[in-house]
Scaffold this motif. Structure first.
Motif, mmCIF file in Angstrom:
data_model
loop_
_atom_site.group_PDB
_atom_site.id
_atom_site.type_symbol
_atom_site.label_atom_id
_atom_site.label_comp_id
_atom_site.label_asym_id
_atom_site.label_seq_id
_atom_site.Cartn_x
_atom_site.Cartn_y
_atom_site.Cartn_z
ATOM 1 N N ALA A 155 0.841 -1.202 0.000
ATOM 2 C CA ALA A 155 0.000 0.000 0.000
ATOM 3 C C ALA A 155 0.879 1.256 0.000
ATOM 4 O O ALA A 155 1.833 1.349 0.787
ATOM 5 C CB ALA A 155 -0.904 -0.001 1.223
ATOM 6 N N ILE A 156 0.580 2.201 -0.874
ATOM 7 C CA ILE A 156 1.427 3.391 -0.982
ATOM 8 C C ILE A 156 0.660 4.701 -0.753
ATOM 9 O O ILE A 156 1.224 5.788 -0.815
ATOM 10 C CB ILE A 156 2.170 3.448 -2.357
ATOM 11 C CG1 ILE A 156 1.295 2.953 -3.524
ATOM 12 C CG2 ILE A 156 3.421 2.606 -2.315
ATOM 13 C CD1 ILE A 156 0.396 3.900 -4.094
ATOM 14 N N ASP A 157 -0.659 4.598 -0.486
ATOM 15 C CA ASP A 157 -1.460 5.832 -0.384
ATOM 16 C C ASP A 157 -1.046 6.710 0.796
ATOM 17 O O ASP A 157 -1.072 7.944 0.702
ATOM 18 C CB ASP A 157 -2.961 5.514 -0.341
ATOM 19 C CG ASP A 157 -3.328 4.472 0.699
ATOM 20 O OD1 ASP A 157 -2.532 3.536 0.917
ATOM 21 O OD2 ASP A 157 -4.407 4.583 1.304
ATOM 22 N N LYS A 158 -0.617 6.081 1.895
ATOM 23 C CA LYS A 158 -0.252 6.898 3.072
ATOM 24 C C LYS A 158 1.049 7.654 2.795
ATOM 25 O O LYS A 158 1.218 8.803 3.219
ATOM 26 C CB LYS A 158 -0.119 6.022 4.312
ATOM 27 C CG LYS A 158 -1.461 5.433 4.698
ATOM 28 C CD LYS A 158 -1.566 5.029 6.146
ATOM 29 C CE LYS A 158 -2.995 4.677 6.504
ATOM 30 N NZ LYS A 158 -3.577 3.602 5.640
ATOM 31 N N ILE A 159 1.956 7.014 2.059
ATOM 32 C CA ILE A 159 3.199 7.713 1.696
ATOM 33 C C ILE A 159 2.860 8.883 0.766
ATOM 34 O O ILE A 159 3.392 9.987 0.908
ATOM 35 C CB ILE A 159 4.195 6.744 1.026
ATOM 36 C CG1 ILE A 159 4.572 5.633 2.010
ATOM 37 C CG2 ILE A 159 5.442 7.478 0.512
ATOM 38 C CD1 ILE A 159 5.429 4.524 1.444
ATOM 39 N N ALA A 160 1.928 8.632 -0.162
ATOM 40 C CA ALA A 160 1.512 9.724 -1.066
ATOM 41 C C ALA A 160 0.947 10.892 -0.256
ATOM 42 O O ALA A 160 1.227 12.063 -0.552
ATOM 43 C CB ALA A 160 0.484 9.215 -2.063
ATOM 44 N N THR A 161 0.180 10.576 0.776
ATOM 45 C CA THR A 161 -0.393 11.642 1.612
ATOM 46 C C THR A 161 0.713 12.434 2.306
ATOM 47 O O THR A 161 0.635 13.667 2.403
ATOM 48 C CB THR A 161 -1.361 11.044 2.669
ATOM 49 O OG1 THR A 161 -2.271 10.185 1.993
ATOM 50 C CG2 THR A 161 -2.129 12.122 3.399
ATOM 51 N N GLN A 162 1.752 11.715 2.756
ATOM 52 C CA GLN A 162 2.881 12.420 3.409
ATOM 53 C C GLN A 162 3.543 13.425 2.451
ATOM 54 O O GLN A 162 4.110 14.413 2.868
ATOM 55 C CB GLN A 162 3.958 11.423 3.824
ATOM 56 C CG GLN A 162 3.665 10.661 5.099
ATOM 57 C CD GLN A 162 4.595 9.448 5.206
ATOM 58 O OE1 GLN A 162 5.709 9.447 4.702
ATOM 59 N NE2 GLN A 162 4.123 8.408 5.849
ATOM 60 N N PHE A 163 3.459 13.117 1.154
ATOM 61 C CA PHE A 163 4.073 14.001 0.162
ATOM 62 C C PHE A 163 2.984 14.764 -0.608
ATOM 63 O O PHE A 163 2.963 14.792 -1.836
ATOM 64 C CB PHE A 163 4.977 13.196 -0.783
ATOM 65 C CG PHE A 163 6.239 12.717 -0.113
ATOM 66 C CD1 PHE A 163 7.391 13.498 -0.117
ATOM 67 C CD2 PHE A 163 6.260 11.509 0.565
ATOM 68 C CE1 PHE A 163 8.542 13.065 0.527
ATOM 69 C CE2 PHE A 163 7.412 11.061 1.211
ATOM 70 C CZ PHE A 163 8.560 11.849 1.197
ATOM 71 N N ARG A 164 2.065 15.341 0.125
ATOM 72 C CA ARG A 164 1.037 16.244 -0.416
ATOM 73 C C ARG A 164 0.181 15.600 -1.503
ATOM 74 O O ARG A 164 -0.077 16.203 -2.541
ATOM 75 C CB ARG A 164 1.671 17.528 -0.981
ATOM 76 C CG ARG A 164 2.474 18.284 0.024
ATOM 77 C CD ARG A 164 3.361 19.342 -0.620
ATOM 78 N NE ARG A 164 4.540 19.501 0.193
ATOM 79 C CZ ARG A 164 5.680 18.850 -0.003
ATOM 80 N NH1 ARG A 164 5.798 18.020 -1.008
ATOM 81 N NH2 ARG A 164 6.705 19.025 0.811
ATOM 82 N N GLY A 165 -0.216 14.376 -1.285
ATOM 83 C CA GLY A 165 -1.051 13.713 -2.295
ATOM 84 C C GLY A 165 -2.018 12.757 -1.653
ATOM 85 O O GLY A 165 -2.439 12.939 -0.512
ATOM 86 N N ALA A 217 14.023 11.191 0.072
ATOM 87 C CA ALA A 217 13.088 10.868 1.173
ATOM 88 C C ALA A 217 11.905 10.049 0.644
ATOM 89 O O ALA A 217 11.460 9.093 1.285
ATOM 90 C CB ALA A 217 12.601 12.156 1.830
ATOM 91 N N LEU A 218 11.421 10.430 -0.524
ATOM 92 C CA LEU A 218 10.296 9.689 -1.115
ATOM 93 C C LEU A 218 10.707 8.245 -1.416
ATOM 94 O O LEU A 218 9.996 7.291 -1.045
ATOM 95 C CB LEU A 218 9.824 10.381 -2.404
ATOM 96 C CG LEU A 218 8.790 9.601 -3.215
ATOM 97 C CD1 LEU A 218 7.437 9.568 -2.505
ATOM 98 C CD2 LEU A 218 8.624 10.184 -4.615
ATOM 99 N N ILE A 219 11.857 8.085 -2.069
ATOM 100 C CA ILE A 219 12.289 6.733 -2.449
ATOM 101 C C ILE A 219 12.585 5.903 -1.189
ATOM 102 O O ILE A 219 12.262 4.710 -1.132
ATOM 103 C CB ILE A 219 13.520 6.787 -3.400
ATOM 104 C CG1 ILE A 219 13.153 7.605 -4.664
ATOM 105 C CG2 ILE A 219 13.981 5.376 -3.787
ATOM 106 C CD1 ILE A 219 11.930 7.115 -5.440
ATOM 107 N N ALA A 220 13.156 6.540 -0.177
ATOM 108 C CA ALA A 220 13.429 5.815 1.081
ATOM 109 C C ALA A 220 12.119 5.329 1.703
ATOM 110 O O ALA A 220 12.027 4.196 2.196
ATOM 111 C CB ALA A 220 14.183 6.729 2.053
ATOM 112 N N ALA A 221 11.095 6.170 1.662
ATOM 113 C CA ALA A 221 9.790 5.782 2.233
ATOM 114 C C ALA A 221 9.185 4.615 1.439
ATOM 115 O O ALA A 221 8.622 3.681 2.020
ATOM 116 C CB ALA A 221 8.846 6.983 2.231
ATOM 117 N N LEU A 222 9.327 4.660 0.124
ATOM 118 C CA LEU A 222 8.782 3.575 -0.703
ATOM 119 C C LEU A 222 9.574 2.284 -0.471
ATOM 120 O O LEU A 222 8.996 1.196 -0.358
ATOM 121 C CB LEU A 222 8.814 3.967 -2.195
ATOM 122 C CG LEU A 222 7.930 5.176 -2.572
ATOM 123 C CD1 LEU A 222 8.130 5.547 -4.045
ATOM 124 C CD2 LEU A 222 6.447 4.888 -2.299
#
Ligand code: AMP
Length: 349
Positions: free
Chosen positions: A298-308, A327-332
């Motif tokens: 699931a990636i939606d919560k990471i998207a939310t962290q990055f204004r999405g 930071a984005l790639i590390a989170a993914l």
């Protein structure tokens, strides 16, 4: 062939049938009640945004020819213009003329509604399949377990086909939306109901080949562009693949920011890859637009962290600059690591 739904209830066995029936009755009532209707959808539109919007517009126009029905939003010149008409721009004077009903398809939150006139409506109906972010509608018909907003609109129209007609243009628009968001019936949650509903749309006489052709036709330049993207895609050791398109790249490729994400599914089937992402510069607002797709993770919560935000397996986000990429790639990466760890735990139990 005239289509008659004998038992549309069977589409919705696992859902709350009474709830959706009540919502559809209310939707029909409001459409009947208002003489002036505007149908909206989300910014940076895709097939489902256009498909659900136009599917509903054509249906209302065919069944209520005396009503004034409009569709607004950013132009389709950037997204499959052969399939969808150019949206209208309503003049200020139109809004002064009286109350109107706003129906918004495929859009989770107010900020993402394309065209900022929705707030001036007398009644708002949200029809969506994103996880609920903002209940901005006076009536909210929201089912996040359905693959496309177009599927919800199709279900509404099919449920009324004993009394109303479903014009071919509407069926084609809805078909394109379902095909688009399901990735040609590949992604979750495409299910038996999706196929039944699509089967019923096909029965209405739509030209599937024509729609597919318009949706997926590629030029030689598209293939050249794909080569460029694949040559510049980076892969992490954990199973994240991503590419970055700067404004200069977009100019070289001859594409607009809205189309930067068009390659994001091209390498999704690579063995060992769990997440793919496109990062595209948008000079208009000096940001980088991110599209993320995933399998299992699931990636939606990471998207939310990055204004999405978005769905568990398909989300969008915005970066202020390329400095945020690590930071984005590390989170993914972490999401993939956690997913693999959860599998090991399951195996050991
Ligand atoms: P995209 O990558 O733009 O195709 O978006 C994937 C999915 O995430 C679509 O269903 C979008 O509607 C949704 N989405 C994209 N950006 C956002 C955002 N900023 N907020 C909420 N949902 C979004």
């Amino acid at each position: 062939m005239k289509f008659i739904v004998l038992n549309w209830r069977s589409y919705f066995m696992e859902f709350d049938y009474a709830k959706i029936r009540k919502q559809f009755k209310e939707l029909e009532k409001k459409i009947k009640e208002y003489d002036r209707i505007v149908v909206y959808r989300h910014v940076k539109p895709d097939f489902d945004a256009f498909g659900s919007q136009m599917g509903l517009v054509y249906w209302i126009k065919a069944n209520f020819p005396k009503k004034e029905v409009h569709f607004v939003g950013e132009g389709s010149e950037k997204w499959c213009p052969s399939l969808y008409p150019t949206p209208e721009k309503l003049e200020e004077s139109w809004f002064a003329q009286g109350p109107f009903l706003a129906i918004i398809t495929d859009c989770a939150n107010t900020e993402r509604v394309s065209d900022n006139t929705m707030g001036r409506s007398t009644f708002k109906i949200k029809i969506d399949h994103h996880p609920e972010v903002d209940r901005y509608g006076d009536l909210n018909i929201v089912y996040p377990d359905i693959i496309a907003a177009s599927e919800i609109v199709a279900l509404f129209e099919l449920s009324r086909s004993n009394h109303y007609t479903i014009p071919k243009e509407s069926a084609e628009a809805l078909f394109s939306g379902i095909v688009g968001d399901s990735g040609r019936f590949l992604y979750d949650p495409t299910d038996a109901a999706t196929f039944r509903i699509v089967g019923d749309l096909v029965d209405l006489g739509i030209d599937m080949n024509d729609v597919y052709n318009k949706m997926y036709k590629k030029t030689k330049k598209d293939f050249e562009n794909l080569k460029f993207v694949l040559n510049n895609t980076k892969f992490t050791e954990h199973g994240v693949g991503y590419y970055i398109l700067t404004d200069a790249d977009l100019n070289n490729l001859g594409i607009t920011p809205i189309n930067g994400k068009m390659f994001v599914n091209e390498f999704r089937d690579l063995d060992g890859l769990f997440i793919t992402a496109s990062i595209t510069e948008n000079k208009e607002d000096n940001t980088f637009r991110v599209s993320i797709r995933s399998k299992f993770v699931a990636i939606d919560k990471i998207a939310t962290q990055f204004r999405g935000g978005g769905h568990a397996n398909a989300s969008g986000a915005t970066l202020k600059s390329l400095d945020e990429v690590p930071a984005l790639i590390a989170a993914l990466d972490k999401a993939v690591i956690d997913y693999k760890a959860s599998l090991t735990v399951k195996e050991n139990n």
